[in-house]
Write a protein that holds these residues in place. Sequence first.
Motif, PDB file in Angstrom:
ATOM      1  N   TYR A  98       0.813  -1.219   0.000  1.00 48.37           N
ATOM      2  CA  TYR A  98       0.000   0.000   0.000  1.00 48.37           C
ATOM      3  C   TYR A  98       0.848   1.272   0.000  1.00 48.37           C
ATOM      4  N   LEU A  99       1.955   1.271   0.726  1.00 49.00           N
ATOM      5  CA  LEU A  99       2.783   2.474   0.790  1.00 49.00           C
ATOM      6  C   LEU A  99       3.626   2.660  -0.458  1.00 49.00           C
ATOM      7  N   SER A 100       3.959   1.564  -1.143  1.00 49.51           N
ATOM      8  CA  SER A 100       4.800   1.671  -2.332  1.00 49.51           C
ATOM      9  C   SER A 100       4.003   1.841  -3.615  1.00 49.51           C
ATOM     10  N   SER A 101       2.697   1.556  -3.571  1.00 49.60           N
ATOM     11  CA  SER A 101       1.886   1.588  -4.788  1.00 49.60           C
ATOM     12  C   SER A 101       1.814   2.978  -5.406  1.00 49.60           C
ATOM     13  N   ALA A 102       1.943   4.009  -4.563  1.00 50.34           N
ATOM     14  CA  ALA A 102       1.851   5.369  -5.085  1.00 50.34           C
ATOM     15  C   ALA A 102       3.136   5.823  -5.762  1.00 50.34           C
ATOM     16  N   THR A 103       4.266   5.134  -5.509  1.00 56.89           N
ATOM     17  CA  THR A 103       5.544   5.567  -6.067  1.00 56.89           C
ATOM     18  C   THR A 103       6.082   4.645  -7.148  1.00 56.89           C
ATOM     19  N   THR A 104       5.840   3.345  -7.047  1.00 50.60           N
ATOM     20  CA  THR A 104       6.372   2.415  -8.034  1.00 50.60           C
ATOM     21  C   THR A 104       5.532   2.405  -9.296  1.00 50.60           C
ATOM     22  N   GLN A 105       6.202   2.176 -10.418  1.00 55.36           N
ATOM     23  CA  GLN A 105       5.509   2.119 -11.699  1.00 55.36           C
ATOM     24  C   GLN A 105       5.195   0.693 -12.121  1.00 55.36           C
ATOM     25  N   ASN A 106       5.748  -0.285 -11.380  1.00 58.92           N
ATOM     26  CA  ASN A 106       5.532  -1.684 -11.736  1.00 58.92           C
ATOM     27  C   ASN A 106       4.363  -2.225 -10.922  1.00 58.92           C
ATOM     28  N   SER A 107       3.143  -2.039 -11.443  1.00 63.67           N
ATOM     29  CA  SER A 107       1.942  -2.472 -10.733  1.00 63.67           C
ATOM     30  C   SER A 107       1.837  -3.984 -10.672  1.00 63.67           C
ATOM     31  N   ARG A 108       2.407  -4.678 -11.657  1.00 63.15           N
ATOM     32  CA  ARG A 108       2.326  -6.139 -11.673  1.00 63.15           C
ATOM     33  C   ARG A 108       3.102  -6.746 -10.508  1.00 63.15           C
ATOM     34  N   ILE A 109       4.203  -6.124 -10.138  1.00 65.27           N
ATOM     35  CA  ILE A 109       4.963  -6.597  -8.973  1.00 65.27           C
ATOM     36  C   ILE A 109       4.137  -6.425  -7.703  1.00 65.27           C
ATOM     37  N   ASN A 110       3.422  -5.300  -7.591  1.00 64.55           N
ATOM     38  CA  ASN A 110       2.540  -5.089  -6.441  1.00 64.55           C
ATOM     39  C   ASN A 110       1.441  -6.147  -6.389  1.00 64.55           C
ATOM     40  N   ALA A 111       0.924  -6.512  -7.573  1.00 60.06           N
ATOM     41  CA  ALA A 111      -0.128  -7.531  -7.634  1.00 60.06           C
ATOM     42  C   ALA A 111       0.395  -8.879  -7.131  1.00 60.06           C
ATOM     43  N   ILE A 112       1.618  -9.227  -7.546  1.00 60.61           N
ATOM     44  CA  ILE A 112       2.209 -10.496  -7.109  1.00 60.61           C
ATOM     45  C   ILE A 112       2.476 -10.475  -5.602  1.00 60.61           C
ATOM     46  N   ALA A 113       2.972  -9.318  -5.105  1.00 62.94           N
ATOM     47  CA  ALA A 113       3.210  -9.197  -3.666  1.00 62.94           C
ATOM     48  C   ALA A 113       1.908  -9.276  -2.879  1.00 62.94           C
ATOM     49  N   SER A 114       0.811  -8.796  -3.476  1.00 53.88           N
ATOM     50  CA  SER A 114      -0.495  -8.832  -2.804  1.00 53.88           C
ATOM     51  C   SER A 114      -0.973 -10.255  -2.573  1.00 53.88           C
ATOM     52  N   VAL A 115      -0.478 -11.195  -3.383  1.00 55.13           N
ATOM     53  CA  VAL A 115      -0.866 -12.596  -3.225  1.00 55.13           C
ATOM     54  C   VAL A 115      -0.491 -13.090  -1.831  1.00 55.13           C
ATOM     55  N   ILE A 116       0.609 -12.563  -1.270  1.00 52.41           N
ATOM     56  CA  ILE A 116       1.083 -13.023   0.030  1.00 52.41           C
ATOM     57  C   ILE A 116       0.058 -12.741   1.115  1.00 52.41           C
ATOM     58  N   TYR A 117      -0.392 -11.486   1.210  1.00 53.02           N
ATOM     59  CA  TYR A 117      -1.302 -11.168   2.313  1.00 53.02           C
ATOM     60  C   TYR A 117      -2.767 -11.437   1.993  1.00 53.02           C
ATOM     61  N   THR A 118      -3.117 -11.581   0.709  1.00 53.78           N
ATOM     62  CA  THR A 118      -4.518 -11.868   0.377  1.00 53.78           C
ATOM     63  C   THR A 118      -4.826 -13.356   0.284  1.00 53.78           C
ATOM     64  N   ILE A 119      -3.823 -14.178  -0.053  1.00 54.39           N
ATOM     65  CA  ILE A 119      -4.075 -15.608  -0.265  1.00 54.39           C
ATOM     66  C   ILE A 119      -3.172 -16.490   0.597  1.00 54.39           C
TER      67      ILE A 119
END
Length: 312
Positions: A259-280
């Motif tokens: 959540y804190l890095s989503s506003a600065t990073t341009q690689n949204s796909r990496i955020n999506a993959i990282a989200s798998v950890i806490y969502t699944i």
Amino acid sequence: MEPENHTKIPEFILLGLSDEEELQSFLLGLFLFMYLVTFIGNLLIILATITGSHLHTPMYFFLSNLSFVDICFTSTTVPNMLVNIHTHNKAITYQGCLTQMYFFILFAELDIFLLSIMAYDRFVAICHPLHYTIIMNPTLCGLLLLVSWILSVLDSLLRGLLVLRLSFCTNLEIPHFFCEINQVIQLACSDTFLNTIEMYFATGVMGIIPLSGIVFSYSRIVSSILRITSARGKYKAFSTCGSHLSVVSLFYGTGIGVYLSSATTQNSRINAIASVIYTIVTPMLNPFIYSLRNKDMKGALKSLVGIATLNE
């Protein structure tokens, strides 16, 4: 490019975790397996807590609620993702996106509150053992749970209403496997200042403050444990907190980072993959962590399996 009124938006496009066709079958099988493990594992925790009379304590009361929330948490995103992969259709309606966003925020924040309450429960149990049953009485436990639900419902409703006021352009592709609120806001053509302010305020109130409470609780717990002279006593005290601390670290480490890095990073796909950890992954691992490190829970699960076998 002229913005379109949000009431005319037919659907968003969820790009998912990968565009490679050869990976789709693998992802379908992997996430179906993980979802089934999550659902069955957490359901067993709930049933074991209900049927095991020796587990009718505040610790297991909150653990069973955490398991229920984890089932709902993963059910807001994974089934829709599985359907999209299976049908090769990445579209989700505007109403469906808002609904998914609302329930995702609701259950994510309930997860946060329950982890904080469980840390407080362990703090009272270890630092004030003689007053544990008086402090953690059924009334307080019920009140803590009720307040958690009320705050989560209100905040998720507020975020949903703030998204409703936005207008969107024709680019409606979300580089994620679900309608993640940060990604949806970035697609808006209208002013998102209020949404951004609320997002960071909610991250502080719903994330940083509970985390500070957890850190404070465990700092006091560690201090109390170090004063125990018996090595056996230290091990027993640490073992009662180890599972909860493992889950907290995994959930917060990935969740806040995304959540804190989503506003600065341009690689949204990496955020999506990282989200798998806490969502699944985290909801899937919770039953294993709590059952494998807890003798009472292992005994209750064995009894539950025994009862099921006898009833066949």
